[in-house]
Design a protein around this motif. Structure first.
Motif, PDB file in Angstrom:
ATOM      1  N   MET A 119       0.833  -1.211   0.000  1.00 33.45           N
ATOM      2  CA  MET A 119       0.000   0.000   0.000  1.00 33.45           C
ATOM      3  C   MET A 119       0.864   1.257   0.000  1.00 33.45           C
ATOM      4  SD  MET A 119      -2.835  -1.033   2.867  1.00 33.45           S
ATOM      5  CE  MET A 119      -3.997  -2.378   2.651  1.00 33.45           C
ATOM      6  N   ALA A 120       1.919   1.236   0.791  1.00 36.20           N
ATOM      7  CA  ALA A 120       2.796   2.411   0.885  1.00 36.20           C
ATOM      8  C   ALA A 120       3.510   2.666  -0.438  1.00 36.20           C
ATOM      9  CB  ALA A 120       3.808   2.211   2.008  1.00 36.20           C
ATOM     10  N   VAL A 121       3.929   1.593  -1.114  1.00 35.95           N
ATOM     11  CA  VAL A 121       4.568   1.760  -2.422  1.00 35.95           C
ATOM     12  C   VAL A 121       3.585   2.385  -3.400  1.00 35.95           C
ATOM     13  CG1 VAL A 121       5.568   0.539  -4.386  1.00 35.95           C
ATOM     14  CG2 VAL A 121       6.210  -0.112  -2.068  1.00 35.95           C
ATOM     15  N   ARG A 122       2.356   1.889  -3.409  1.00 35.01           N
ATOM     16  CA  ARG A 122       1.351   2.415  -4.319  1.00 35.01           C
ATOM     17  C   ARG A 122       1.060   3.889  -4.047  1.00 35.01           C
ATOM     18  NH1 ARG A 122      -0.375  -0.256  -8.691  1.00 35.01           N
ATOM     19  NH2 ARG A 122      -2.304   0.928  -8.490  1.00 35.01           N
ATOM     20  N   ALA A 123       1.097   4.286  -2.781  1.00 33.41           N
ATOM     21  CA  ALA A 123       0.720   5.652  -2.424  1.00 33.41           C
ATOM     22  C   ALA A 123       1.853   6.653  -2.626  1.00 33.41           C
ATOM     23  CB  ALA A 123       0.246   5.700  -0.973  1.00 33.41           C
ATOM     24  N   GLY A 124       3.099   6.258  -2.330  1.00 32.02           N
ATOM     25  CA  GLY A 124       4.166   7.249  -2.275  1.00 32.02           C
ATOM     26  C   GLY A 124       5.215   7.189  -3.351  1.00 32.02           C
ATOM     27  N   ALA A 125       5.327   6.074  -4.082  1.00 35.93           N
ATOM     28  CA  ALA A 125       6.475   5.906  -4.974  1.00 35.93           C
ATOM     29  C   ALA A 125       6.490   6.912  -6.118  1.00 35.93           C
ATOM     30  CB  ALA A 125       6.491   4.480  -5.529  1.00 35.93           C
ATOM     31  N   ARG A 126       5.346   7.217  -6.696  1.00 35.50           N
ATOM     32  CA  ARG A 126       5.282   8.119  -7.851  1.00 35.50           C
ATOM     33  C   ARG A 126       4.891   9.548  -7.475  1.00 35.50           C
ATOM     34  NH1 ARG A 126       4.805   5.418 -12.872  1.00 35.50           N
ATOM     35  NH2 ARG A 126       4.685   3.152 -12.682  1.00 35.50           N
ATOM     36  N   GLU A 127       4.700   9.809  -6.211  1.00 38.68           N
ATOM     37  CA  GLU A 127       4.056  11.048  -5.795  1.00 38.68           C
ATOM     38  C   GLU A 127       4.855  12.289  -6.164  1.00 38.68           C
ATOM     39  OE1 GLU A 127       0.980  13.232  -4.575  1.00 38.68           O
ATOM     40  OE2 GLU A 127       1.037  11.056  -4.854  1.00 38.68           O
ATOM     41  N   ILE A 128       6.155  12.263  -5.980  1.00 37.16           N
ATOM     42  CA  ILE A 128       6.990  13.422  -6.315  1.00 37.16           C
ATOM     43  C   ILE A 128       7.644  13.248  -7.682  1.00 37.16           C
ATOM     44  CG2 ILE A 128       9.025  14.753  -5.629  1.00 37.16           C
ATOM     45  CD1 ILE A 128       8.340  14.160  -2.732  1.00 37.16           C
ATOM     46  N   GLY A 129       8.163  12.055  -7.957  1.00 36.19           N
ATOM     47  CA  GLY A 129       8.809  11.817  -9.250  1.00 36.19           C
ATOM     48  C   GLY A 129       7.872  12.025 -10.420  1.00 36.19           C
ATOM     49  N   PHE A 142       7.093   3.252   5.882  1.00 32.99           N
ATOM     50  CA  PHE A 142       7.479   2.855   4.529  1.00 32.99           C
ATOM     51  C   PHE A 142       6.974   3.867   3.507  1.00 32.99           C
ATOM     52  CE2 PHE A 142       8.044  -0.159   0.965  1.00 32.99           C
ATOM     53  CZ  PHE A 142       9.298  -0.625   1.308  1.00 32.99           C
ATOM     54  N   GLY A 143       5.832   4.508   3.781  1.00 32.79           N
ATOM     55  CA  GLY A 143       5.359   5.564   2.897  1.00 32.79           C
ATOM     56  C   GLY A 143       6.319   6.738   2.851  1.00 32.79           C
ATOM     57  N   CYS A 144       6.882   7.104   4.005  1.00 33.15           N
ATOM     58  CA  CYS A 144       7.880   8.183   4.042  1.00 33.15           C
ATOM     59  C   CYS A 144       9.132   7.800   3.262  1.00 33.15           C
ATOM     60  CB  CYS A 144       8.232   8.519   5.485  1.00 33.15           C
ATOM     61  SG  CYS A 144       6.925   9.358   6.410  1.00 33.15           S
ATOM     62  N   LEU A 145       9.569   6.547   3.404  1.00 38.33           N
ATOM     63  CA  LEU A 145      10.740   6.091   2.663  1.00 38.33           C
ATOM     64  C   LEU A 145      10.481   6.119   1.156  1.00 38.33           C
ATOM     65  CD1 LEU A 145      11.874   3.105   4.921  1.00 38.33           C
ATOM     66  CD2 LEU A 145      13.075   5.283   4.612  1.00 38.33           C
ATOM     67  N   CYS A 146       9.292   5.690   0.742  1.00 41.94           N
ATOM     68  CA  CYS A 146       8.951   5.732  -0.682  1.00 41.94           C
ATOM     69  C   CYS A 146       8.878   7.170  -1.183  1.00 41.94           C
ATOM     70  CB  CYS A 146       7.628   5.015  -0.931  1.00 41.94           C
ATOM     71  SG  CYS A 146       7.707   3.228  -0.716  1.00 41.94           S
ATOM     72  N   LEU A 147       8.379   8.069  -0.352  1.00 38.43           N
ATOM     73  CA  LEU A 147       8.334   9.478  -0.728  1.00 38.43           C
ATOM     74  C   LEU A 147       9.750  10.039  -0.881  1.00 38.43           C
ATOM     75  CD1 LEU A 147       5.866  11.300  -1.187  1.00 38.43           C
ATOM     76  CD2 LEU A 147       6.215  12.214   1.104  1.00 38.43           C
ATOM     77  N   GLY A 148      10.661   9.622   0.011  1.00 41.81           N
ATOM     78  CA  GLY A 148      12.052  10.046  -0.116  1.00 41.81           C
ATOM     79  C   GLY A 148      12.692   9.522  -1.382  1.00 41.81           C
ATOM     80  N   HIS A 202       9.358   4.398  -9.015  1.00 40.70           N
ATOM     81  CA  HIS A 202       8.528   3.215  -8.800  1.00 40.70           C
ATOM     82  C   HIS A 202       9.376   1.959  -8.708  1.00 40.70           C
ATOM     83  CE1 HIS A 202       4.984   0.517  -9.882  1.00 40.70           C
ATOM     84  NE2 HIS A 202       4.601   1.180  -8.819  1.00 40.70           N
ATOM     85  N   SER A 203      10.338   1.815  -9.622  1.00 38.78           N
ATOM     86  CA  SER A 203      11.184   0.619  -9.607  1.00 38.78           C
ATOM     87  C   SER A 203      12.066   0.576  -8.361  1.00 38.78           C
ATOM     88  CB  SER A 203      12.053   0.573 -10.872  1.00 38.78           C
ATOM     89  OG  SER A 203      12.920   1.696 -10.937  1.00 38.78           O
ATOM     90  N   ARG A 204      12.557   1.720  -7.917  1.00 39.86           N
ATOM     91  CA  ARG A 204      13.397   1.743  -6.714  1.00 39.86           C
ATOM     92  C   ARG A 204      12.583   1.425  -5.463  1.00 39.86           C
ATOM     93  NH1 ARG A 204      16.797   7.297  -8.130  1.00 39.86           N
ATOM     94  NH2 ARG A 204      18.162   6.367  -9.723  1.00 39.86           N
ATOM     95  N   ALA A 205      11.349   1.905  -5.420  1.00 34.46           N
ATOM     96  CA  ALA A 205      10.501   1.606  -4.262  1.00 34.46           C
ATOM     97  C   ALA A 205      10.195   0.109  -4.196  1.00 34.46           C
ATOM     98  CB  ALA A 205       9.214   2.419  -4.341  1.00 34.46           C
ATOM     99  N   TRP A 206       9.944  -0.510  -5.337  1.00 32.82           N
ATOM    100  CA  TRP A 206       9.704  -1.949  -5.325  1.00 32.82           C
ATOM    101  C   TRP A 206      10.966  -2.730  -4.971  1.00 32.82           C
ATOM    102  CZ3 TRP A 206       5.396  -4.156  -4.562  1.00 32.82           C
ATOM    103  CH2 TRP A 206       4.197  -3.613  -5.028  1.00 32.82           C
ATOM    104  N   MET A 207      12.130  -2.211  -5.365  1.00 36.00           N
ATOM    105  CA  MET A 207      13.384  -2.846  -4.946  1.00 36.00           C
ATOM    106  C   MET A 207      13.512  -2.813  -3.427  1.00 36.00           C
ATOM    107  SD  MET A 207      16.122  -1.501  -7.799  1.00 36.00           S
ATOM    108  CE  MET A 207      17.491  -2.090  -6.814  1.00 36.00           C
ATOM    109  N   LEU A 208      13.142  -1.694  -2.819  1.00 36.38           N
ATOM    110  CA  LEU A 208      13.176  -1.602  -1.355  1.00 36.38           C
ATOM    111  C   LEU A 208      12.182  -2.568  -0.730  1.00 36.38           C
ATOM    112  CD1 LEU A 208      14.328  -0.127   1.123  1.00 36.38           C
ATOM    113  CD2 LEU A 208      12.469   1.537   0.892  1.00 36.38           C
ATOM    114  N   PHE A 209      11.029  -2.730  -1.356  1.00 35.07           N
ATOM    115  CA  PHE A 209      10.041  -3.677  -0.854  1.00 35.07           C
ATOM    116  C   PHE A 209      10.604  -5.107  -0.854  1.00 35.07           C
ATOM    117  CE2 PHE A 209       6.842  -6.853  -1.983  1.00 35.07           C
ATOM    118  CZ  PHE A 209       5.955  -6.731  -0.937  1.00 35.07           C
ATOM    119  N   PHE A 210      11.191  -5.508  -1.971  1.00 31.89           N
ATOM    120  CA  PHE A 210      11.729  -6.873  -2.048  1.00 31.89           C
ATOM    121  C   PHE A 210      12.956  -7.040  -1.148  1.00 31.89           C
ATOM    122  CE2 PHE A 210       9.338  -6.861  -6.087  1.00 31.89           C
ATOM    123  CZ  PHE A 210       8.557  -7.983  -5.849  1.00 31.89           C
ATOM    124  N   PHE A 211      13.705  -5.963  -0.951  1.00 28.45           N
ATOM    125  CA  PHE A 211      14.803  -5.995   0.003  1.00 28.45           C
ATOM    126  C   PHE A 211      14.273  -6.300   1.403  1.00 28.45           C
ATOM    127  CE2 PHE A 211      17.282  -3.610   3.175  1.00 28.45           C
ATOM    128  CZ  PHE A 211      18.542  -4.140   2.972  1.00 28.45           C
TER     129      PHE A 211
END
Length: 579
Positions: free
Chosen positions: A393-403, A470-476, A488-497
């Motif tokens: 959920m956090a990836v979906r909400a924050g990964a693309r928000e600023i980029g 995790f939402g804050c990390l995705c926003l960063g 988006h790809s980097r946030a998913w990499m963090l998720f799988f990490f």
């Protein structure tokens, strides 16, 4: 008045440094429309970037209204920048809403009626009154260019900088937009308008022309003198002619002839410019001229009104937050995706627990291993799946928000948007969204399954904090990425990490786990949740299934708060760097 004296700009290069602008010197008086032309890589955009204050010159000085910009930066509302990219527009807003939004972010102290009146004035002036209620995404390319100009003019700036404003348009639209720039230049007592372009077909619409070639100023004067100076029959031959000599030679040649040409065309305002290139101009060209910048000191600058003040950071953040929620509500695909996540994730958690619900109902102090072990496994995996769903959920909400809206942010930042206001608005959108989805997941899963043993309230808080962290990390990550795809790809990499290392911790020795677990968001949310089972019969079997250390709920909450802070600091750092 705008004056450049020996302005150069060098940038790092794989072979050392590259000079993108070499000792540019010229002056532009108030009420003047100037075009800067040159091929790709000639330094036009670098010049516009320097004038807009986005970069500092490596050497030389830029004076605007008599002040050195390196010593005293111009007020953001005194400059209107029209970028080349159309990505700086928000396609889900209407034309009028876009102008109103720019007014609320750049101009303080206006009532709603005053903003509406100013927006209407700008729409009429830029020829967009008939498209005021149209969505930006439905506009034609010339209309989008007009809208970008209107957004740059909301603060009535004294310096308007346009990058490739007429490029890529048909001949009629190009003429109309050039005429619009001429109107804009004369609509302010001290306004200077500079347009950087590659096209050479409509130069007569401009007061003067600056020609750049590989960073060197090769000419500055009226357009009718270009063909004479370069000995070409027509303007279409300009770029082939420039390619026949090195840029350094063109720059040196202009330095030798500059003063005589300035005097010949009386750029200092001492009289009307000559009408032809005859004997009188040839004689004048042999005289000493008006100086290096092309305008004599006798030219008096018009008094420039003070730029309007910027709104407070709180007002900017509040408007951006409301605008973002409006955009989500208006974008059907976006809110449908979030609604789907809100409903499907609890269903996934329920499907895991319901088949093994019988083991949980049989739990007691004297239950045998045939009940304890399946119940312990069910509790452990149910908590783990809930944590993973929250991370998704956090990836979906924050990964693309600023980029995904980086060009829009850069345009608004150039107009005075404060970094803290923008970040606060993004947090005000992402965190409530993730918080709502996390709480819905925990509450609905407990309601439909009857709940897991142990303390439910700390477990629910940990679930929400994990999503926020995790939402804050995705926003960063989004703030540090050049575009939405990379973010988006980097946030998913963090998720799988998190997924891989948190799973590996279940079998790591405690010493090794103690080194790794501080960096894993998912681990803290899961281990703190497992600790809430301590007073139940399943806790002892769980500790035998895994070898890792379990954080107490309080320890996990502190760790998740630290991860949230890291994400916010990462976003702050990413937003500070221009892209």
């Amino acid at each position: 008045m705008l004056e450049l004296t020996g302005v150069s700009r060098t940038v790092p290069h794989k072979r050392g440094t590259l000079t993108v602008l070499n000792e540019a010197s010229f002056c532009v008086p108030p009420g003047h429309l100037m075009t800067v032309i040159g091929a790709t890589g000639s330094g036009k955009t670098s010049l516009i970037t320097l004038l807009a204050g986005h970069d500092a010159p490596s050497q030389g000085a830029i004076l605007f209204q008599g002040r050195d910009c390196a010593v005293e930066a111009p007020h953001p509302n005194s400059i209107g920048h029209v970028p080349a990219s159309d990505d700086v527009l928000c396609e889900a807003l209407t034309v009028r809403e876009s102008v109103m939004s720019a007014l609320m972010l750049r101009v303080a102290g206006q009532s709603r009626e005053e903003r509406v009146a100013r927006a209407s004035h700008l729409l009429v002036g830029t020829g967009l009154e008939t498209a005021a209620t149209a969505r930006v995404g439905t506009l034609t390319l010339p209309q989008k260019r007009r809208l970008k100009l209107a957004l740059a003019l909301v603060s009535d700036p004294a310096l308007v900088l346009c990058d490739e404003f007429t490029d890529g348009l048909d001949a009629r639209s190009e003429r109309e937009l050039a005429a619009l720039l001429k109107f804009v230049a004369g609509d302010h007592p001290a306004r200077v308008v500079i347009h950087a372009t590659q096209t050479v077909g409509n130069l007569a619409a401009y007061d003067t022309v600056v020609i750049l070639h590989e960073g060197h100023v090769c000419f500055h004067g009226p357009s009718r003198a270009v063909t004479h100076y370069f000995s070409i029959p027509a303007m279409d031959e300009l770029y082939p002619r420039l390619a026949k000599r090195p840029a350094e030679r063109w720059g040196d040649s202009w330095c030798r002839h500059r003063d005589s040409y300035y005097e010949a065309f009386k750029l200092g305002g001492l009289g009307e410019p000559a009408t032809s290139l005859g004997d009188e101009e040839s004689a004048a060209a042999r005289k000493a001229g008006a100086g290096r910048t092309g305008f004599t000191e006798s030219r008096t600058a018009a008094a420039a009104p003070e730029p309007p003040p910027l709104p407070s950071a709180t007002a900017q953040a509040r408007h951006l937050m409301l605008r973002r929620w409006t955009l989500m509500r208006r974008t059907r695909a976006q809110w449908l995706r979030h609604l789907g996540v809100l409903l499907l994730c609890p269903a996934a958690a329920v499907l895991l627990v319901l088949p093994n619900r019988g083991f949980l109902e049989k739990l007691s102090a004297d239950a045998g291993p045939e009940v304890l072990w399946p119940a312990a496994y069910t509790c452990m995996m149910a908590l783990w799946v809930q944590i993973l769903l929250v991370l998704m959920m956090a990836v979906r909400a924050g990964a693309r928000e600023i980029g995904g809206e980086r060009p829009l942010y850069e345009r608004e930042r150039a107009g005075g948007l404060r970094l803290g206001a923008y970040l606060a608005a993004k947090l005000g959108f992402v965190l409530p969204l993730v918080l709502l989805q996390s709480l819905a997941l925990g509450v609905l899963a407990d309601m439909l399954t009857g709940g897991l043993p142990g303390h439910a309230l700390p477990r629910l808080l940990l679930l929400a904090l994990t999503g926020c962290a995790f939402g804050c990390l995705c926003l960063g990550i989004s703030a540090c990425s050049a575009d939405a795809g990379r973010a988006h790809s980097r946030a998913w990499m963090l998720f799988f990490f998190n997924l891989i290392l948190a799973g590996a911790l279940l079998g790591f020795p405690r010493v090794l786990g103690g080194v790794i677990h501080p960096f894993i968001t998912a681990y803290h949310g899961w281990s703190g949740s497992v600790e809430t089972l301590r007073d139940t019969a399943v806790f002892e079997p769980v500790t035998r299934l895994v070898r890792t250390w379990f954080a107490t709920p309080a320890q996990a909450m502190w760790a998740l708060g630290g991860h949230s802070l890291v994400g916010v600091l990462l976003a702050w750092f990413g937003l500070r760097n221009r892209r």
